[in-house]
Write a protein that holds these residues in place. Structure first.
Motif, short mmCIF file in Angstrom:
data_model
loop_
_atom_site.label_atom_id
_atom_site.label_comp_id
_atom_site.label_asym_id
_atom_site.label_seq_id
_atom_site.Cartn_x
_atom_site.Cartn_y
_atom_site.Cartn_z
N ASP A 118 75.05 33.97 26.98
CA ASP A 118 73.78 33.36 27.42
C ASP A 118 72.71 33.58 26.36
O ASP A 118 71.91 32.69 26.09
N GLU A 119 72.69 34.75 25.77
CA GLU A 119 71.70 35.07 24.73
C GLU A 119 71.86 34.15 23.52
O GLU A 119 70.88 33.70 22.94
N ASP A 120 73.11 33.85 23.15
CA ASP A 120 73.37 32.93 22.03
C ASP A 120 72.85 31.53 22.34
O ASP A 120 72.36 30.83 21.46
N ARG A 121 72.98 31.13 23.59
CA ARG A 121 72.66 29.74 23.96
C ARG A 121 71.17 29.47 24.10
O ARG A 121 70.74 28.33 23.97
N MET A 122 70.38 30.49 24.41
CA MET A 122 68.96 30.24 24.68
C MET A 122 68.21 29.56 23.53
O MET A 122 67.54 28.55 23.78
N PRO A 123 68.27 30.02 22.28
CA PRO A 123 67.55 29.31 21.20
C PRO A 123 68.02 27.86 21.06
O PRO A 123 67.22 26.96 20.77
N TRP A 124 69.29 27.62 21.29
CA TRP A 124 69.85 26.27 21.23
C TRP A 124 69.25 25.41 22.33
O TRP A 124 68.79 24.28 22.07
#
Length: 174
Positions: free
Chosen positions: A54-60
């Protein structure tokens, strides 16, 4: 009137890019491919077969949300692909200054895995498909959108979508 963005969602291999491109042509709307918004670190992880967090996806997701807002503030209706696997991800996209609607391309793991194994030139390996299905939360009744089974051709899916949605706003026709 507020601009609308139709988000074509589903797991990798569901046909998001193909359907979004056809819809963009039919509705004469600008479109964007969510993969283009991934930071290089995300692409490297997926290429290595490591599922995103989830942390990886947030900036995206923030980048996609901001793209939607940029177009909406000029009154432009848009279409974007985005897996939008979880409601929390869709909530981020709904923060855009637009009416955000979803088209969930739904299919069996077997059908989609067959598509992924025959696909070339994409960084997402078929080994990550299970993690996407594990994360997938179908649209909830209170989320604006439509779910379509991918058993039909992309052209048939577009016809079904246009028949079910008001083409001017992409709201469900009632």
């Amino acid at each position: 009137m507020t601009a609308t963005c139709l988000v074509v969602m589903g797991v990798s291999g569901a046909g998001k890019s193909t359907v979004a491109q056809l819809l963009a042509q039919q509705l004469d709307r600008p479109s964007a491919e969510a993969d283009e918004f991934h930071p290089e670190a995300n692409i490297a992880k997926m290429t290595a077969g490591v599922p995103l967090t989830d942390e990886d996806r947030m900036p995206w997701l923030w980048r996609i949300r901001d793209w939607i807002t940029r177009h909406a503030t000029s009154g432009t209706n848009t279409i974007v692909t985005c897996s939008s696997l979880k409601r929390t991800y869709r909530d981020v996209l709904r923060q855009a200054r637009a009416n955000v609607r979803f088209l969930h391309l739904s299919g069996s793991a077997e059908t989609i895995e067959g598509r992924l194994t025959s696909r070339s030139g994409h960084f997402m390996p078929s080994s990550l498909l299970r993690s996407q299905f594990d994360d997938l939360e179908p649209l909830h009744p209170d989320e604006a959108g439509l779910t379509v089974d991918i058993v039909d051709t992309p052209q048939d899916i577009v016809r079904q979508t246009l028949a079910a949605l008001d083409p001017g706003t992409c709201h469900a026709a009632r």
